[in-house]
Design a protein around this motif. Sequence first.
Motif, PDB file in Angstrom:
ATOM      1  N   TYR A 234     -13.125 -28.105 -90.249  1.00 12.36           N
ATOM      2  CA  TYR A 234     -12.689 -28.217 -88.842  1.00 12.36           C
ATOM      3  C   TYR A 234     -12.638 -29.684 -88.409  1.00 12.36           C
ATOM      4  O   TYR A 234     -11.652 -30.134 -87.804  1.00 12.36           O
ATOM      5  CB  TYR A 234     -13.644 -27.432 -87.948  1.00 12.36           C
ATOM      6  N   SER A 235     -13.674 -30.439 -88.736  1.00 17.34           N
ATOM      7  CA  SER A 235     -13.733 -31.851 -88.345  1.00 17.34           C
ATOM      8  C   SER A 235     -12.653 -32.668 -89.045  1.00 17.34           C
ATOM      9  O   SER A 235     -12.009 -33.524 -88.418  1.00 17.34           O
ATOM     10  CB  SER A 235     -15.121 -32.428 -88.670  1.00 17.34           C
ATOM     11  N   ASN A 236     -12.431 -32.407 -90.321  1.00 17.18           N
ATOM     12  CA  ASN A 236     -11.449 -33.181 -91.072  1.00 17.18           C
ATOM     13  C   ASN A 236     -10.031 -32.900 -90.605  1.00 17.18           C
ATOM     14  O   ASN A 236      -9.200 -33.815 -90.531  1.00 17.18           O
ATOM     15  CB  ASN A 236     -11.582 -32.884 -92.572  1.00 17.18           C
ATOM     16  N   VAL A 237      -9.726 -31.645 -90.291  1.00 21.51           N
ATOM     17  CA  VAL A 237      -8.398 -31.324 -89.772  1.00 21.51           C
ATOM     18  C   VAL A 237      -8.172 -32.014 -88.428  1.00 21.51           C
ATOM     19  O   VAL A 237      -7.103 -32.599 -88.176  1.00 21.51           O
ATOM     20  CB  VAL A 237      -8.231 -29.794 -89.634  1.00 21.51           C
ATOM     21  N   ASN A 238      -9.174 -31.975 -87.552  1.00 21.47           N
ATOM     22  CA  ASN A 238      -9.053 -32.656 -86.266  1.00 21.47           C
ATOM     23  C   ASN A 238      -8.867 -34.164 -86.436  1.00 21.47           C
ATOM     24  O   ASN A 238      -8.085 -34.806 -85.710  1.00 21.47           O
ATOM     25  CB  ASN A 238     -10.294 -32.395 -85.409  1.00 21.47           C
ATOM     26  N   LYS A 239      -9.592 -34.717 -87.388  1.00 25.48           N
ATOM     27  CA  LYS A 239      -9.497 -36.161 -87.627  1.00 25.48           C
ATOM     28  C   LYS A 239      -8.112 -36.545 -88.143  1.00 25.48           C
ATOM     29  O   LYS A 239      -7.554 -37.577 -87.749  1.00 25.48           O
ATOM     30  CB  LYS A 239     -10.579 -36.576 -88.631  1.00 25.48           C
ATOM     31  N   ILE A 240      -7.557 -35.708 -89.020  1.00 24.57           N
ATOM     32  CA  ILE A 240      -6.211 -35.974 -89.541  1.00 24.57           C
ATOM     33  C   ILE A 240      -5.178 -35.899 -88.422  1.00 24.57           C
ATOM     34  O   ILE A 240      -4.282 -36.749 -88.316  1.00 24.57           O
ATOM     35  CB  ILE A 240      -5.874 -34.973 -90.664  1.00 24.57           C
ATOM     36  N   ILE A 241      -5.301 -34.899 -87.549  1.00 26.29           N
ATOM     37  CA  ILE A 241      -4.376 -34.764 -86.419  1.00 26.29           C
ATOM     38  C   ILE A 241      -4.466 -35.977 -85.504  1.00 26.29           C
ATOM     39  O   ILE A 241      -3.449 -36.500 -85.020  1.00 26.29           O
ATOM     40  CB  ILE A 241      -4.670 -33.466 -85.643  1.00 26.29           C
ATOM     41  N   SER A 242      -5.687 -36.463 -85.281  1.00 27.16           N
ATOM     42  CA  SER A 242      -5.873 -37.641 -84.434  1.00 27.16           C
ATOM     43  C   SER A 242      -5.218 -38.874 -85.051  1.00 27.16           C
ATOM     44  O   SER A 242      -4.583 -39.682 -84.360  1.00 27.16           O
ATOM     45  CB  SER A 242      -7.363 -37.898 -84.197  1.00 27.16           C
ATOM     46  N   LYS A 243      -5.348 -39.023 -86.366  1.00 27.09           N
ATOM     47  CA  LYS A 243      -4.781 -40.197 -87.035  1.00 27.09           C
ATOM     48  C   LYS A 243      -3.265 -40.128 -87.087  1.00 27.09           C
ATOM     49  O   LYS A 243      -2.598 -41.173 -87.171  1.00 27.09           O
ATOM     50  CB  LYS A 243      -5.366 -40.342 -88.443  1.00 27.09           C
ATOM     51  N   TRP A 244      -2.697 -38.909 -87.058  1.00 26.00           N
ATOM     52  CA  TRP A 244      -1.235 -38.804 -86.993  1.00 26.00           C
ATOM     53  C   TRP A 244      -0.697 -39.487 -85.739  1.00 26.00           C
ATOM     54  O   TRP A 244       0.322 -40.178 -85.789  1.00 26.00           O
ATOM     55  CB  TRP A 244      -0.811 -37.330 -86.984  1.00 26.00           C
ATOM     56  N   SER A 245      -1.365 -39.276 -84.622  1.00 25.45           N
ATOM     57  CA  SER A 245      -0.896 -39.870 -83.367  1.00 25.45           C
ATOM     58  C   SER A 245      -1.328 -41.323 -83.204  1.00 25.45           C
ATOM     59  O   SER A 245      -0.662 -42.110 -82.527  1.00 25.45           O
ATOM     60  CB  SER A 245      -1.410 -39.048 -82.179  1.00 25.45           C
ATOM     61  N   GLU A 246      -2.427 -41.686 -83.860  1.00 23.53           N
ATOM     62  CA  GLU A 246      -2.969 -43.031 -83.674  1.00 23.53           C
ATOM     63  C   GLU A 246      -2.392 -44.041 -84.645  1.00 23.53           C
ATOM     64  O   GLU A 246      -2.143 -45.199 -84.284  1.00 23.53           O
ATOM     65  CB  GLU A 246      -4.495 -42.988 -83.816  1.00 23.53           C
ATOM     66  N   TYR A 247      -2.181 -43.612 -85.905  1.00 26.77           N
ATOM     67  CA  TYR A 247      -1.761 -44.558 -86.938  1.00 26.77           C
ATOM     68  C   TYR A 247      -0.374 -44.251 -87.500  1.00 26.77           C
ATOM     69  O   TYR A 247       0.529 -45.080 -87.427  1.00 26.77           O
ATOM     70  CB  TYR A 247      -2.781 -44.577 -88.080  1.00 26.77           C
ATOM     71  N   ALA A 248      -0.218 -43.075 -88.082  1.00 26.70           N
ATOM     72  CA  ALA A 248       1.045 -42.774 -88.745  1.00 26.70           C
ATOM     73  C   ALA A 248       1.264 -41.277 -88.804  1.00 26.70           C
ATOM     74  O   ALA A 248       0.355 -40.520 -89.206  1.00 26.70           O
ATOM     75  CB  ALA A 248       1.062 -43.347 -90.162  1.00 26.70           C
ATOM     76  N   SER A 249       2.428 -40.838 -88.411  1.00 21.27           N
ATOM     77  CA  SER A 249       2.777 -39.428 -88.512  1.00 21.27           C
ATOM     78  C   SER A 249       3.221 -39.118 -89.934  1.00 21.27           C
ATOM     79  O   SER A 249       3.518 -40.045 -90.719  1.00 21.27           O
ATOM     80  CB  SER A 249       3.899 -39.101 -87.520  1.00 21.27           C
ATOM     81  N   PRO A 250       3.292 -37.857 -90.312  1.00 22.16           N
ATOM     82  CA  PRO A 250       3.729 -37.510 -91.666  1.00 22.16           C
ATOM     83  C   PRO A 250       5.107 -38.099 -91.993  1.00 22.16           C
ATOM     84  O   PRO A 250       6.012 -38.104 -91.158  1.00 22.16           O
ATOM     85  CB  PRO A 250       3.771 -35.980 -91.638  1.00 22.16           C
ATOM     86  N   PHE A 251       5.228 -38.640 -93.197  1.00 20.14           N
ATOM     87  CA  PHE A 251       6.470 -39.209 -93.732  1.00 20.14           C
ATOM     88  C   PHE A 251       6.924 -40.464 -92.977  1.00 20.14           C
ATOM     89  O   PHE A 251       8.065 -40.883 -93.119  1.00 20.14           O
ATOM     90  CB  PHE A 251       7.595 -38.160 -93.705  1.00 20.14           C
ATOM     91  N   SER A 252       6.047 -41.060 -92.203  1.00 26.20           N
ATOM     92  CA  SER A 252       6.428 -42.305 -91.521  1.00 26.20           C
ATOM     93  C   SER A 252       6.367 -43.475 -92.498  1.00 26.20           C
ATOM     94  O   SER A 252       5.594 -43.457 -93.459  1.00 26.20           O
ATOM     95  CB  SER A 252       5.513 -42.560 -90.322  1.00 26.20           C
ATOM     96  N   CYS A 253       7.131 -44.511 -92.228  1.00 22.79           N
ATOM     97  CA  CYS A 253       7.229 -45.646 -93.143  1.00 22.79           C
ATOM     98  C   CYS A 253       6.159 -46.670 -92.823  1.00 22.79           C
ATOM     99  O   CYS A 253       6.391 -47.679 -92.150  1.00 22.79           O
ATOM    100  CB  CYS A 253       8.624 -46.283 -93.045  1.00 22.79           C
ATOM    101  N   THR A 254       4.943 -46.402 -93.313  1.00 22.46           N
ATOM    102  CA  THR A 254       3.854 -47.365 -93.151  1.00 22.46           C
ATOM    103  C   THR A 254       3.785 -48.243 -94.372  1.00 22.46           C
ATOM    104  O   THR A 254       3.978 -47.796 -95.500  1.00 22.46           O
ATOM    105  CB  THR A 254       2.507 -46.640 -92.957  1.00 22.46           C
ATOM    106  N   THR A 255       3.496 -49.520 -94.161  1.00 30.59           N
ATOM    107  CA  THR A 255       3.388 -50.457 -95.272  1.00 30.59           C
ATOM    108  C   THR A 255       1.981 -51.005 -95.376  1.00 30.59           C
ATOM    109  O   THR A 255       1.665 -51.704 -96.305  1.00 30.59           O
ATOM    110  CB  THR A 255       4.385 -51.630 -95.111  1.00 30.59           C
TER     111      THR A 255
END
Length: 466
Positions: A445-466
């Motif tokens: 539960y905690s890890n899924v929530n953390k991943i969702i938070s990082k999608w909005s904070e850092y990078a969404s799925p398939f985004s071009c992060t370098t």
Amino acid sequence: RRVHGGRRTFERGMSGREPILKPASSYDTYKDTSSGSQPQLYSTLEAHRHNLWPHTSVLLLAEVIGTGVLALAGDMVYLGWTLGIIFLLGCSVLNIFAGRCLWEVTKAYPSVTSYSDIAAVLFGPWEQMAIHVMIIVTLFLVMANYLLVLSLAIKDIFYHYEICQPTATIYAALLLLVPSQLRTLHLISPAGFLSTIAVVIVLIICMAQMFHDCGDSSGDHVAFAETLEWEHSMSAISSFVFATGGQIVYVEMIGEMVQPATFPLALGASVAFMLGLYGAVATSSYYCYGNKAPSFLIDVLPHGWLSQFASVLIAFHVIVSYVLHHQVFARKIHVMYSHHIKRHTSIVNHTKRSLPHFWPSTFHWLSISVIVTAAACFIANVVPFFSELVSLIGSLTQSLLFYTVPALFYIKLCQRFGDQIPLPTKINLGILVFSGVVVFVFGTYSNVNKIISKWSEYASPFSCTT
């Protein structure tokens, strides 16, 4: 379900005083019997037993030491000195006890060679299927983690080009497809030891950089993390589970030992070495960088030839590890496909050109490799965060497989033979079951929530992060 029917012998259990009733087919007892069928069984098992306890200890280290250690620095940030050391030590102790549970089962049933075998012997076909599915899911997620790490290594090796993350995962997938066509473990296994050496070299390089940076670090390190949060704590604990465990291969390794009775010695030696190495990495990184310790250990190295060299070593380790896991995973899928769809299970073993079904079998394997690698590439882009993916794997599947399942195996073994479990052992078994369930429920539960938070904070799925 037993190798030999009714005769049993007594042998001391984990408590040191409580006997565990077991069939006379135990490796330690059936060698001296005179039944006509037993010498053949003994010679069959003996042929596969070729490792002494030091060899097994090295194999255990090769299985456990991997990419999980690269996340330990970031885990310490979430826990602080006290909880970080306590949980790292606690996971190691639980591994030893879970290993002894599995060892007791193999003493009673020396012919079992896997978790699935134990589930079939002690429980039934439905439980065996459940364990089988959990192992397949674990293998796939670990392969996705390897592909993600390889993509990060590719980006670091060619850092001048600022490669996007999705592009790097495609490069990694293409790089993995060719060696994934190796279909027998004996062609891959020799590289396994070298890949472990590569990880150790990387750790030495990173620790040298840590000590070099210690005087210039401005990060804070405290006994307890100042912002101690349940979500981050469960994520770090899940990562410890991933980094320290390897129970699903213990049964196979016991089956290859000349003296299975010495497995606890091999397990203790490997866990002691692992704990020393992991403790050194985790505490050094936290001491030198404090709350600025990176979630991916390679990031302590500044861009340059040294970071490129370390990334090459990590890439080598990941390729070998991926191919080893892929061989086991793809074979399971190939067997199921051949049995249920083609109705021709033996086609799986047609790995030589001289065999009549070599080309259809090779095409099946290639198809499975492409589909699996593409799926792993998809996961690596959906969850492009290394430490979060490691933690998710540790909580979602490995917590139950590493802790809860071995305890349930041992409890069922004692119930079958009518043995009374002493109170200290009951407490230890309860801790194993409880730990696995808690990490599975709250950690996931905690890890899924953390991943969702990082999608909005850092990078969404398939985004071009370098």
